[in-house]
Design a protein around this motif. Structure first.
Motif, PDB file in Angstrom:
ATOM      1  N   GLY A  12       4.720  56.198 -19.629  1.00  0.00           N
ATOM      2  CA  GLY A  12       4.780  56.750 -18.276  1.00  0.00           C
ATOM      3  C   GLY A  12       3.795  56.073 -17.348  1.00  0.00           C
ATOM      4  O   GLY A  12       4.138  55.659 -16.239  1.00  0.00           O
ATOM      5  N   GLY A  13       2.555  55.913 -17.818  1.00  0.00           N
ATOM      6  CA  GLY A  13       1.522  55.312 -16.991  1.00  0.00           C
ATOM      7  C   GLY A  13       1.848  53.876 -16.629  1.00  0.00           C
ATOM      8  O   GLY A  13       1.725  53.467 -15.472  1.00  0.00           O
ATOM      9  N   LEU A  14       2.305  53.098 -17.611  1.00  0.00           N
ATOM     10  CA  LEU A  14       2.652  51.699 -17.364  1.00  0.00           C
ATOM     11  C   LEU A  14       3.798  51.589 -16.360  1.00  0.00           C
ATOM     12  O   LEU A  14       3.771  50.770 -15.452  1.00  0.00           O
ATOM     13  N   TYR A  15       4.811  52.456 -16.563  1.00  0.00           N
ATOM     14  CA  TYR A  15       5.941  52.471 -15.636  1.00  0.00           C
ATOM     15  C   TYR A  15       5.464  52.679 -14.197  1.00  0.00           C
ATOM     16  O   TYR A  15       5.838  51.952 -13.287  1.00  0.00           O
ATOM     17  N   SER A  20       7.136  41.737 -24.406  1.00  0.00           N
ATOM     18  CA  SER A  20       6.356  42.849 -24.940  1.00  0.00           C
ATOM     19  C   SER A  20       6.761  44.149 -24.264  1.00  0.00           C
ATOM     20  O   SER A  20       6.782  45.206 -24.893  1.00  0.00           O
ATOM     21  N   LEU A  21       7.099  44.073 -22.984  1.00  0.00           N
ATOM     22  CA  LEU A  21       7.515  45.291 -22.279  1.00  0.00           C
ATOM     23  C   LEU A  21       8.873  45.780 -22.767  1.00  0.00           C
ATOM     24  O   LEU A  21       9.147  46.973 -22.776  1.00  0.00           O
ATOM     25  N   LEU A  31       8.048  56.979  -8.545  1.00  0.00           N
ATOM     26  CA  LEU A  31       7.601  58.281  -8.044  1.00  0.00           C
ATOM     27  C   LEU A  31       7.982  59.391  -9.014  1.00  0.00           C
ATOM     28  O   LEU A  31       7.192  60.275  -9.336  1.00  0.00           O
ATOM     29  N   ARG A  32       9.211  59.289  -9.521  1.00  0.00           N
ATOM     30  CA  ARG A  32       9.685  60.303 -10.463  1.00  0.00           C
ATOM     31  C   ARG A  32       8.826  60.306 -11.740  1.00  0.00           C
ATOM     32  O   ARG A  32       8.491  61.361 -12.267  1.00  0.00           O
ATOM     33  N   MET A  33       8.469  59.097 -12.187  1.00  0.00           N
ATOM     34  CA  MET A  33       7.652  59.017 -13.394  1.00  0.00           C
ATOM     35  C   MET A  33       6.249  59.564 -13.139  1.00  0.00           C
ATOM     36  O   MET A  33       5.669  60.223 -13.990  1.00  0.00           O
ATOM     37  N   LEU A  34       5.716  59.307 -11.933  1.00  0.00           N
ATOM     38  CA  LEU A  34       4.381  59.806 -11.586  1.00  0.00           C
ATOM     39  C   LEU A  34       4.387  61.328 -11.589  1.00  0.00           C
ATOM     40  O   LEU A  34       3.503  61.978 -12.141  1.00  0.00           O
TER      41      LEU A  34
END
Lengths: 303, 256
Positions: free
Chosen positions: A115-118, A186-187, A284-287
């Motif tokens: 989530g954070g990386l996204y 890697s991603l 935004l949704r992931m945040l």
């Protein structure tokens, strides 16, 4: 119409999965992204176990990109040499990504890391693209003095061993695309995405590739890396569900055709604007997903 | 060997030995085998049977029946999210349960709490809250309870743990039937259907039947292929996606 998925071990609505594949396929053909960043969260939201979702989405990305690659190649929108250099980097990247994935999984922090990386990646790329596309459409009315943007990024230009990439009309070091491929590889394993939505802007803004070849080359890279990821998952996690992947593919390959067709009809700047808005919305949704109280406080992991 | 045969023999002979004064359960299930096929969308199992009373006459008072369907046991790790620094939710704590049933459904003719006292219900694991999950790791009881509640709640909402306090129908005190719904995401394996005859807060008879839930046909082939021929299976997936992608591109080629 319900269909039982033998690996996921549950039944799903076949029509929903095909439509999801189609929508993602359209995006894939239009923007040169694999669309995994949409497929994976939707499948997890639908109740498919996350490992199965990630692994099967990788399979679908392969299919969606193959038709895109063919369309773009016919139009000369594919830099085979550049793409191959990136694939080599990508294969190494996927090995490193798999190691990180296992480490995070054992500590239970894989979802928050994802989530954070996204959020970070999507916000950065989204804003850069939004700014550029608005500028090229002439929206900041007080037109800034049209300073010509340097064709090459300073860091990229300073790297040694230059190669000639004819299709892109570039004379740059292969180290830059190699590193870019490594990152995307890697991603792919880590985030269950093809990495296309990172590749496309990076190829434009960092490598200075002409927009004409960017999408085809990115799809070519995504194709190879996602196929490798499917194999890795089939060999290690055994989470690839061929029925789920097949349903996604049926929608996805057709969607990719329409997506590629739309690209030729639309102004590239608008396409880029649309992609930047989609990227920002997903970010935004992931945040919000990280900050809001989650639906499920508890999660169950089988030992 | 004889140590094993002894109890089994005793169990087999038990109905004959006690036939004089205690009722006996004769249970059955609508399907001894459940096959998971492409259209499998969960299943409904009918658990039914009869109570054979000594002398063939049911007692005047009402007797009660509880049936339990249980899936294979699995050890699980339950993780709990907590808000970190007032900003984001992360998995902060976890607890292990060594014996959580993958599926558990109980149906009874009256609410369990009316039928048995708490201790007896816990002994027979009747009711979701009486499951013995064997939490491990020597955590504080308070924490264990919190994680147990989380696990039970999560699985109840997925339909994996169910409790129906009026799910058993008894006719003339002799015949009983209960319908239990199995959702599609249950694991395969051997399930046990247990029936308990309860009279005056005591379990006076019990019987067990096994039910086998398995994948079959195409689903079985795929599940086995993914397990046994990993490389070929992965290759098939890649080739399938390449083939479909190519076919779509070829089919649409004439359009532009």
């Amino acid at each position: 119409m319900d269909i039982y998925l033998p690996i996921a071990g549950q039944s799903v609505n076949a029509l929903f999965i095909v439509l999801l594949g189609f929508a993602v396929g359209v995006l894939s053909g239009m923007f040169g992204v694999g669309g995994g960043f949409l497929t994976t969260p939707f499948l997890i939201f639908y109740g498919i176990p996350p490992t199965v979702a990630v692994a099967s989405a990788a399979t679908q990305i392969t299919g969606a990109s193959v038709s895109g690659v063919m369309v773009h190649r016919r139009r000369g929108g594919l830099d085979l040499k550049m793409g191959t250099v990136m694939i080599v980097g990508g294969l190494f990247g996927s090995i490193v990504g798999a190691a990180i994935f296992r480490l995070l999984q054992s500590t239970g922090q894989i979802d928050v890391t994802i989530g954070g990386l996204y959020v970070l990646i999507l916000a950065w790329i989204g804003f850069v693209m939004l700014k550029e596309s608005l500028q090229s459409l002439g929206y900041p009315r007080a037109a800034a003095p049209n300073k010509p943007r340097p064709r090459h990024n300073r860091w990229v230009a300073s790297l040694p061993f230059r190669w000639r990439f004819h299709a892109s009309g570039l004379y740059i070091s292969p180290v830059a695309p190699l590193a870019l491929g490594f990152l995307a590889g890697s991603l792919t394993v880590l985030l269950g995405i093809g990495g296309g939505f990172i590749l496309v802007p990076a190829m434009i803004y960092l490598l200075g590739m002409p927009a004409r070849v960017v999408i085809g080359t990115s799809l070519y890279m995504v194709l190879a890396v996602s196929a490798a990821t499917t194999m890795v998952h089939a060999m290690t996690t055994r989470a690839v569900d061929i029925v789920l992947a097949g349903l996604l593919l049926v929608g996805g390959v057709v969607g990719a055709q329409y997506g590629a067709m739309l690209t030729t009809r639309l102004k590239p700047d608008y396409v880029r604007l649309a992609l930047s808005i989609i990227i920002l919305l997903v970010g935004l949704r992931m945040l919000l997903g990280l900050a809001w109280r989650p639906d499920e406080i508890f999660s169950i992991e089988y030992l | 060997m004889s140590a094993r045969v002894g109890p089994i023999l005793l169990l087999l002979l038990a109905p004959l030995l006690v036939a004089g004064d205690k009722p006996v359960l004769v249970p059955d299930v609508s399907a001894r085998q459940v096959q998971i096929r492409y259209s499998f969308n969960g299943a409904q199992l009918l658990l039914f049977g009869a109570v054979v009373y000594p002398g063939g006459r049911p007692p005047d008072r009402q007797v009660d029946i509880a049936v339990v369907l249980r899936g294979p046991y699995q050890p699980v790790l339950v993780r709990e999210k907590q808000k970190l620094g007032g900003l984001i939710w992360v998995n902060a704590d976890s607890n292990r349960f060594r014996s959580a049933p993958s599926f558990y459904a109980v149906a009874s003719s009256r609410p369990i709490s009316d039928l048995l006292d708490e201790r007896t219900a816990a002994i027979y694991e009747l009711g979701i809250h009486n499951l013995q999950l064997s939490p491990g790791g020597g955590a504080l009881p308070e924490k264990e309870r919190r994680f147990e509640a989380g696990l039970l709640d999560l699985r109840s909402r997925r339909g994996l743990y169910a409790e129906d306090p009026h799910g058993v129908e008894i006719n003339d005190g002799v015949l009983y039937r209960a319908v239990i719904t199995i959702p599609s995401q249950v694991p395969v394996g051997t399930y046990t259907a247990e029936t308990f005859l309860i009279d005056r807060h005591k379990v006076i008879a019990a019987a067990t039947r096994n039910i086998q839930i398995d994948k079959s046909g195409f689903e079985l082939t795929i599940a086995l292929a993914a397990k046994r021929h990993r490389f070929l299976y992965g290759l098939t997936c890649v080739l399938l996606s390449l083939g479909l992608g190519w076919a779509a591109a070829a089919a649409f080629r004439r359009r532009f």
